[in-house]
Design a protein around this motif. Structure first.
Motif, short mmCIF file in Angstrom:
data_model
loop_
_atom_site.label_atom_id
_atom_site.label_comp_id
_atom_site.label_asym_id
_atom_site.label_seq_id
_atom_site.Cartn_x
_atom_site.Cartn_y
_atom_site.Cartn_z
N LEU A 161 -25.10 17.23 -50.11
CA LEU A 161 -25.41 16.12 -49.21
C LEU A 161 -25.97 16.64 -47.88
CD1 LEU A 161 -22.31 13.85 -49.88
CD2 LEU A 161 -24.66 13.45 -50.64
N TYR A 162 -25.42 17.75 -47.40
CA TYR A 162 -25.93 18.36 -46.17
C TYR A 162 -27.39 18.79 -46.35
CZ TYR A 162 -26.60 21.72 -42.41
OH TYR A 162 -27.10 22.41 -41.34
N THR A 163 -27.68 19.40 -47.50
CA THR A 163 -29.05 19.83 -47.78
C THR A 163 -30.00 18.64 -47.80
OG1 THR A 163 -28.25 21.72 -49.07
CG2 THR A 163 -30.52 21.02 -49.44
N LEU A 164 -29.58 17.55 -48.43
CA LEU A 164 -30.42 16.35 -48.48
C LEU A 164 -30.63 15.78 -47.08
CD1 LEU A 164 -31.88 14.15 -50.06
CD2 LEU A 164 -29.68 12.99 -50.35
N GLY A 165 -29.56 15.72 -46.28
CA GLY A 165 -29.69 15.21 -44.92
C GLY A 165 -30.60 16.08 -44.08
N PHE A 212 -14.91 22.10 -46.27
CA PHE A 212 -15.21 20.72 -46.67
C PHE A 212 -15.26 20.58 -48.19
CE2 PHE A 212 -17.00 19.92 -42.33
CZ PHE A 212 -16.22 18.81 -42.04
N GLY A 213 -15.90 21.57 -48.83
CA GLY A 213 -15.97 21.52 -50.28
C GLY A 213 -14.60 21.62 -50.94
N VAL A 214 -13.77 22.51 -50.41
CA VAL A 214 -12.42 22.67 -50.96
C VAL A 214 -11.62 21.38 -50.80
CG1 VAL A 214 -10.21 23.84 -50.60
CG2 VAL A 214 -12.33 25.17 -50.67
N VAL A 215 -11.64 20.80 -49.59
CA VAL A 215 -10.88 19.57 -49.34
C VAL A 215 -11.38 18.44 -50.24
CG1 VAL A 215 -10.42 17.77 -47.62
CG2 VAL A 215 -10.26 20.19 -46.99
N LYS A 232 -16.57 19.87 -59.56
CA LYS A 232 -17.98 19.74 -59.15
C LYS A 232 -18.10 19.24 -57.72
CE LYS A 232 -19.62 17.25 -62.59
NZ LYS A 232 -20.63 16.55 -63.43
N ASP A 233 -17.08 18.54 -57.25
CA ASP A 233 -17.14 18.01 -55.89
C ASP A 233 -17.03 19.10 -54.83
OD1 ASP A 233 -17.51 15.47 -56.79
OD2 ASP A 233 -15.40 14.90 -56.70
N PHE A 234 -16.68 20.31 -55.24
CA PHE A 234 -16.72 21.45 -54.32
C PHE A 234 -18.13 21.63 -53.76
CE2 PHE A 234 -17.65 25.98 -53.71
CZ PHE A 234 -16.73 26.31 -52.71
#
Length: 288
Positions: free
Chosen positions: A125-129, A105-108, A117-119
């Protein structure tokens, strides 16, 4: 981040037969069971390596050559190698494949935006959720840690209604995870906006293990002081065995009753035949 008040029953899952209301002690065996369950649920040392290594490789390569494509491909490749190693060893692959999907997901995402940085953004976001989920489920009375560890301890959801001390421990553990992950997000999200890719990456790698170990330690502390789990699988097996024994007793009783009925029927039939045989000669002499 991927991964005792006593029970209300008179006899706990371990079969100790301790009376309700006794001191909540698990002892050495309880600690070992708790440690083993946490190790299984969160992957142990190997799971930590599989979680940290792809991100570490990405930021290390990007720090050197600033090439998003090479860094992303290297991170994805190492996560696939780790998953393949588990497959070859026939180990559980849930942690390794969780890492693969997270890296993918990070790569895409990074490739689509062109921003290195979007990697890290999907994982953040997963950690926050996950932090929100831990806190919300605890407030709702169904702490997420209980949902995660209940099947591992073979207690499923029995802690919700039958083991209040254990439910309280799961609630404490879930709140600990939620607050620790929120604190982690409070550090990472400002860095996402203000720091460059290398700085964000190194801070994120540095924050992978310490918060995880702290949350895991607190979970262990809460659970070893909680009542032992109620093994609902063992209860179901015992119930099934009792039903089988009862059915076997009913079958034996039916067979005994059938034999007695057959014997009685045979005796009655034999007596009737004998009486009939005794009556026939007397009737013949009377006719003569």
């Amino acid at each position: 981040m991927t991964s005792h008040d006593r029970p209300t029953t008179d006899t706990d899952a371990a079969g100790t037969g301790a009376a309700p209301g006794s001191a909540p002690e698990q002892g050495a065996d309880g600690r070992q069971v708790t440690e083993a369950a946490l190790f299984e649920a969160f992957g142990g040392v190997r799971g930590l390596v599989e979680t940290v290594l792809p991100g570490l490789l990405f930021v290390a390569i990007f720090t050197v050559n600033k090439d998003l494509h090479i860094s992303a491909i290297a991170a994805l490749a190492v996560s696939l190698v780790l998953a393949a190693a588990r497959l070859v060893r026939k180990d559980t692959v849930k942690h390794a494949f969780g890492g693969v999907f997270g890296v993918a997901f990070g790569v895409v995402f990074a490739m689509m935006t062109g921003n290195a940085k979007d990697f890290y953004l999907p994982g953040m976001l997963y950690t926050l959720g996950l932090a929100v989920a831990y806190i919300v489920t605890t407030i709702a009375g169904v702490p997420l840690m209980g949902l995660i560890l209940g099947p591992v301890f073979k207690e499923n959801l029995s802690w919700r209604t039958r083991n209040p001390g254990r439910k309280k421990a799961y609630a404490k553990a879930s709140l600990a995870w939620g607050l620790i992950l929120l604190a982690k997000c409070a550090i990472l999200f400002p860095l996402y906006w203000w720091a460059d890719t290398a700085q964000l990456g190194w801070v994120l790698v540095a924050l992978k293990i310490p918060p995880f170990l702290l949350a895991l330690y607190l979970t262990w502390v809460f659970l070893v002081k909680a009542p032992p789990p109620i093994d609902v699988f063992a209860e179901m097996e015992a119930k099934e065995k009792a039903e089988q024994d009862a059915e076997e007793r009913r079958r034996v009783e039916r067979e005994v009753l059938d034999r007695v009925a057959d014997d009685v029927y045979g005796d009655v039939t034999a007596q009737a035949i004998a009486e009939s045989a005794d009556d026939r000669p007397r009737g013949a002499r009377h006719r003569r």
